[in-house]
Design a protein around this motif. Structure first.
Motif, PDB file in Angstrom:
ATOM      1  N   LYS A  40      18.013 -11.056  33.463  1.00 63.55           N
ATOM      2  CA  LYS A  40      18.954 -11.976  32.837  1.00 63.55           C
ATOM      3  C   LYS A  40      19.535 -11.344  31.568  1.00 63.55           C
ATOM      4  O   LYS A  40      18.797 -10.887  30.694  1.00 63.55           O
ATOM      5  CB  LYS A  40      18.228 -13.273  32.475  1.00 63.55           C
ATOM      6  CG  LYS A  40      19.099 -14.335  31.839  1.00 63.55           C
ATOM      7  CD  LYS A  40      18.274 -15.582  31.509  1.00 63.55           C
ATOM      8  CE  LYS A  40      19.117 -16.655  30.837  1.00 63.55           C
ATOM      9  NZ  LYS A  40      18.301 -17.851  30.482  1.00 63.55           N
ATOM     10  N   PRO A  41      20.851 -11.319  31.424  1.00 65.33           N
ATOM     11  CA  PRO A  41      21.457 -10.704  30.231  1.00 65.33           C
ATOM     12  C   PRO A  41      21.279 -11.583  29.000  1.00 65.33           C
ATOM     13  O   PRO A  41      21.143 -12.796  29.094  1.00 65.33           O
ATOM     14  CB  PRO A  41      22.930 -10.589  30.608  1.00 65.33           C
ATOM     15  CG  PRO A  41      23.156 -11.693  31.587  1.00 65.33           C
ATOM     16  CD  PRO A  41      21.878 -11.825  32.360  1.00 65.33           C
ATOM     17  N   VAL A  42      21.311 -10.937  27.826  1.00 68.59           N
ATOM     18  CA  VAL A  42      21.214 -11.674  26.565  1.00 68.59           C
ATOM     19  C   VAL A  42      21.789 -10.821  25.444  1.00 68.59           C
ATOM     20  O   VAL A  42      21.702  -9.591  25.468  1.00 68.59           O
ATOM     21  CB  VAL A  42      19.747 -12.068  26.247  1.00 68.59           C
ATOM     22  CG1 VAL A  42      18.886 -10.838  25.984  1.00 68.59           C
ATOM     23  CG2 VAL A  42      19.667 -13.056  25.089  1.00 68.59           C
ATOM     24  N   VAL A  43      22.394 -11.492  24.467  1.00 70.20           N
ATOM     25  CA  VAL A  43      22.864 -10.835  23.246  1.00 70.20           C
ATOM     26  C   VAL A  43      21.831 -11.080  22.155  1.00 70.20           C
ATOM     27  O   VAL A  43      21.358 -12.201  21.978  1.00 70.20           O
ATOM     28  CB  VAL A  43      24.229 -11.417  22.805  1.00 70.20           C
ATOM     29  CG1 VAL A  43      24.694 -10.768  21.508  1.00 70.20           C
ATOM     30  CG2 VAL A  43      25.260 -11.236  23.905  1.00 70.20           C
ATOM     31  N   ILE A  44      21.474 -10.025  21.435  1.00 70.50           N
ATOM     32  CA  ILE A  44      20.502 -10.133  20.345  1.00 70.50           C
ATOM     33  C   ILE A  44      21.221  -9.746  19.053  1.00 70.50           C
ATOM     34  O   ILE A  44      21.681  -8.621  18.906  1.00 70.50           O
ATOM     35  CB  ILE A  44      19.286  -9.216  20.589  1.00 70.50           C
ATOM     36  CG1 ILE A  44      18.690  -9.512  21.973  1.00 70.50           C
ATOM     37  CG2 ILE A  44      18.238  -9.410  19.500  1.00 70.50           C
ATOM     38  CD1 ILE A  44      17.631  -8.524  22.409  1.00 70.50           C
ATOM     39  N   THR A  45      21.338 -10.690  18.138  1.00 70.37           N
ATOM     40  CA  THR A  45      22.245 -10.509  17.000  1.00 70.37           C
ATOM     41  C   THR A  45      21.596  -9.955  15.735  1.00 70.37           C
ATOM     42  O   THR A  45      22.302  -9.528  14.828  1.00 70.37           O
ATOM     43  CB  THR A  45      22.908 -11.848  16.636  1.00 70.37           C
ATOM     44  OG1 THR A  45      21.895 -12.783  16.225  1.00 70.37           O
ATOM     45  CG2 THR A  45      23.670 -12.410  17.827  1.00 70.37           C
ATOM     46  N   ASP A  46      20.252  -9.955  15.666  1.00 70.89           N
ATOM     47  CA  ASP A  46      19.646  -9.677  14.359  1.00 70.89           C
ATOM     48  C   ASP A  46      18.499  -8.674  14.423  1.00 70.89           C
ATOM     49  O   ASP A  46      17.568  -8.753  13.630  1.00 70.89           O
ATOM     50  CB  ASP A  46      19.145 -11.001  13.755  1.00 70.89           C
ATOM     51  CG  ASP A  46      19.028 -10.938  12.233  1.00 70.89           C
ATOM     52  OD1 ASP A  46      19.792 -10.163  11.631  1.00 70.89           O
ATOM     53  OD2 ASP A  46      18.179 -11.649  11.674  1.00 70.89           O
ATOM     54  N   MET A  47      18.564  -7.726  15.350  1.00 73.53           N
ATOM     55  CA  MET A  47      17.475  -6.750  15.472  1.00 73.53           C
ATOM     56  C   MET A  47      17.936  -5.309  15.305  1.00 73.53           C
ATOM     57  O   MET A  47      17.148  -4.385  15.437  1.00 73.53           O
ATOM     58  CB  MET A  47      16.745  -6.921  16.810  1.00 73.53           C
ATOM     59  CG  MET A  47      15.943  -8.208  16.901  1.00 73.53           C
ATOM     60  SD  MET A  47      14.974  -8.367  18.423  1.00 73.53           S
ATOM     61  CE  MET A  47      13.681  -7.141  18.159  1.00 73.53           C
ATOM     62  N   VAL A  48      19.226  -5.108  15.016  1.00 76.04           N
ATOM     63  CA  VAL A  48      19.755  -3.751  14.853  1.00 76.04           C
ATOM     64  C   VAL A  48      20.060  -3.442  13.392  1.00 76.04           C
ATOM     65  O   VAL A  48      20.134  -2.280  12.999  1.00 76.04           O
ATOM     66  CB  VAL A  48      21.028  -3.559  15.721  1.00 76.04           C
ATOM     67  CG1 VAL A  48      21.623  -2.172  15.550  1.00 76.04           C
ATOM     68  CG2 VAL A  48      20.695  -3.788  17.195  1.00 76.04           C
ATOM     69  N   LYS A  49      20.186  -4.477  12.575  1.00 69.88           N
ATOM     70  CA  LYS A  49      20.664  -4.289  11.202  1.00 69.88           C
ATOM     71  C   LYS A  49      19.766  -3.392  10.369  1.00 69.88           C
ATOM     72  O   LYS A  49      20.240  -2.747   9.418  1.00 69.88           O
ATOM     73  CB  LYS A  49      20.844  -5.640  10.522  1.00 69.88           C
ATOM     74  CG  LYS A  49      19.557  -6.403  10.263  1.00 69.88           C
ATOM     75  CD  LYS A  49      19.834  -7.712   9.544  1.00 69.88           C
ATOM     76  CE  LYS A  49      18.541  -8.447   9.202  1.00 69.88           C
ATOM     77  NZ  LYS A  49      18.811  -9.714   8.478  1.00 69.88           N
ATOM     78  N   ASP A  50      18.487  -3.317  10.692  1.00 66.92           N
ATOM     79  CA  ASP A  50      17.574  -2.493   9.909  1.00 66.92           C
ATOM     80  C   ASP A  50      17.374  -1.093  10.473  1.00 66.92           C
ATOM     81  O   ASP A  50      16.621  -0.302   9.908  1.00 66.92           O
ATOM     82  CB  ASP A  50      16.208  -3.200   9.794  1.00 66.92           C
ATOM     83  CG  ASP A  50      16.282  -4.495   8.995  1.00 66.92           C
ATOM     84  OD1 ASP A  50      17.092  -4.550   8.050  1.00 66.92           O
ATOM     85  OD2 ASP A  50      15.542  -5.439   9.329  1.00 66.92           O
ATOM     86  N   TRP A  51      18.027  -0.786  11.575  1.00 65.84           N
ATOM     87  CA  TRP A  51      17.941   0.568  12.115  1.00 65.84           C
ATOM     88  C   TRP A  51      18.580   1.559  11.143  1.00 65.84           C
ATOM     89  O   TRP A  51      19.573   1.254  10.471  1.00 65.84           O
ATOM     90  CB  TRP A  51      18.718   0.675  13.424  1.00 65.84           C
ATOM     91  CG  TRP A  51      18.112  -0.012  14.600  1.00 65.84           C
ATOM     92  CD1 TRP A  51      17.068  -0.893  14.625  1.00 65.84           C
ATOM     93  CD2 TRP A  51      18.560   0.112  15.954  1.00 65.84           C
ATOM     94  NE1 TRP A  51      16.842  -1.318  15.901  1.00 65.84           N
ATOM     95  CE2 TRP A  51      17.740  -0.721  16.743  1.00 65.84           C
ATOM     96  CE3 TRP A  51      19.563   0.844  16.574  1.00 65.84           C
ATOM     97  CZ2 TRP A  51      17.903  -0.836  18.128  1.00 65.84           C
ATOM     98  CZ3 TRP A  51      19.746   0.731  17.942  1.00 65.84           C
ATOM     99  CH2 TRP A  51      18.904  -0.095  18.705  1.00 65.84           C
ATOM    100  N   ASP A  52      18.062   2.759  11.092  1.00 70.37           N
ATOM    101  CA  ASP A  52      18.704   3.823  10.309  1.00 70.37           C
ATOM    102  C   ASP A  52      20.120   4.091  10.829  1.00 70.37           C
ATOM    103  O   ASP A  52      21.027   4.392  10.053  1.00 70.37           O
ATOM    104  CB  ASP A  52      17.879   5.100  10.369  1.00 70.37           C
ATOM    105  CG  ASP A  52      16.618   5.009   9.530  1.00 70.37           C
ATOM    106  OD1 ASP A  52      16.523   4.095   8.691  1.00 70.37           O
ATOM    107  OD2 ASP A  52      15.709   5.845   9.720  1.00 70.37           O
ATOM    108  N   ALA A  53      20.301   3.965  12.150  1.00 69.69           N
ATOM    109  CA  ALA A  53      21.631   4.184  12.727  1.00 69.69           C
ATOM    110  C   ALA A  53      22.657   3.235  12.129  1.00 69.69           C
ATOM    111  O   ALA A  53      23.782   3.636  11.814  1.00 69.69           O
ATOM    112  CB  ALA A  53      21.575   4.004  14.247  1.00 69.69           C
ATOM    113  N   SER A  54      22.276   1.978  11.946  1.00 69.12           N
ATOM    114  CA  SER A  54      23.210   0.989  11.408  1.00 69.12           C
ATOM    115  C   SER A  54      23.595   1.285   9.973  1.00 69.12           C
ATOM    116  O   SER A  54      24.680   0.918   9.523  1.00 69.12           O
ATOM    117  CB  SER A  54      22.581  -0.411  11.489  1.00 69.12           C
ATOM    118  OG  SER A  54      22.435  -0.809  12.832  1.00 69.12           O
TER     119      SER A  54
END
Length: 291
Positions: A40-54
């Protein structure tokens, strides 16, 4: 542009477009139970902001670390048209993206670049463990392009796909594999993907009437520092509405990895040797290299 794009795509289908489910955060166990296991697809809005990439990836960043690197850049509406590729300097391609004012078939795209092969030092900048904790093999790619990139309808036959938008914005459309009978499968071979003949840039309601009348198209306007889980076999079509940097993880289960190493491995070898016949997307060996 997203509003205009959504209105245009809506005009092609009778059923109303549906937003993909969105959540802020999720535990690994809940993700496996509620999304990965259920396909099942899903959008996750608040788990990338702390990545070094971001926090550090940008076009300038890649110009600095990409000195003396070579790669391939694609051109045009990928998958529905013949893939046209150009070999050259990574930095030159980044500069072309910065200056790009192209549209349609002239848009160039650094797509599906094996990031950890080209930039192994970036491994710590990303975290796709939501999927990779449940796989036996993973492939990480980076996608850098100007406004106007298009990746046409296809599905990933052998892998779950989780996409993180680092910079810029994309609009992603999805159709369930339960509706594959409406997707006009294309027999042309593309490694790892099953293609559709439906071209959203040259849409013909008579030619693709089953899609128009029956398909339930889901969508997300994927903004910076958001992630989208695209389960295996889900059809998807992606538009870059801004200059963007994305990265993703293709995760292979034990069974799919065996398939990759047997039947799919043979197909890919023939593909890259130019021996697969005419019914496939153009091979790298036929590309004209730049000076």
């Amino acid at each position: 542009m997203p509003k205009d794009l959504l209105n245009r795509i809506q005009s092609y289908v009778d059923n109303p477009l549906k937003e993909i489910e969105s959540i802020e955060k999720i535990s690994h166990d809940d993700f496996y139970k509620n999304y990965l296991k259920k396909n099942k697809p899903v959008v996750i809005t608040d788990m990338v902001k702390d990545w070094d990439a971001s926090n550090k990836w940008s076009l300038d960043f890649f110009k600095k670390i990409g000195a003396n690197k070579d790669t391939y850049m694609a051109k045009g509406n990928n998958f529905q048209k013949d893939a046209r590729w150009e070999h050259g300097k990574f930095v030159d391609f980044i500069e072309q993206i910065e200056k790009s004012k192209e549209t349609g078939e002239r848009v160039k795209y650094l797509m599906d670049i094996p990031i950890l092969k080209l930039f192994p030092e970036l491994k710590q900048d990303i975290d796709f463990s939501l999927v990779s904790n449940h796989t036996v093999r993973d492939y990480n790619a980076i996608w850098i392009g100007p406004k106007g990139t298009i990746t046409g309808w296809h599905n990933d036959r052998l892998a779950n796909n989780i996409l993180a938008q680092i910079k810029g914005q994309k609009v992603v459309f999805l159709v369930s594999p339960k509706e594959s009978k409406f997707m006009y499968r294309n027999k042309r071979y593309e490694p790892g993907s099953e293609l559709s003949s439906i071209d959203m840039e040259d849409f013909d309601s008579n030619k693709f009437s089953l899609f128009q009348k029956n398909a339930t198209v889901q969508y997300v306007v994927l903004s910076e520092k958001q992630m989208l889980f695209v389960p295996k076999r889900w059809w998807h079509c992606v538009y870059g509405t801004e200059v963007s940097i994305s990265t993703n993880n293709f995760g292979f289960s034990f069974v799919d990895n065996i398939r990759m190493k047997t039947n799919e491995f043979i197909k890919r070898k023939l593909y890259h040797l130019g021996l697969f016949g005419k019914d496939h997307v153009r091979t790298y060996q036929k590309l004209k290299k730049s000076n």
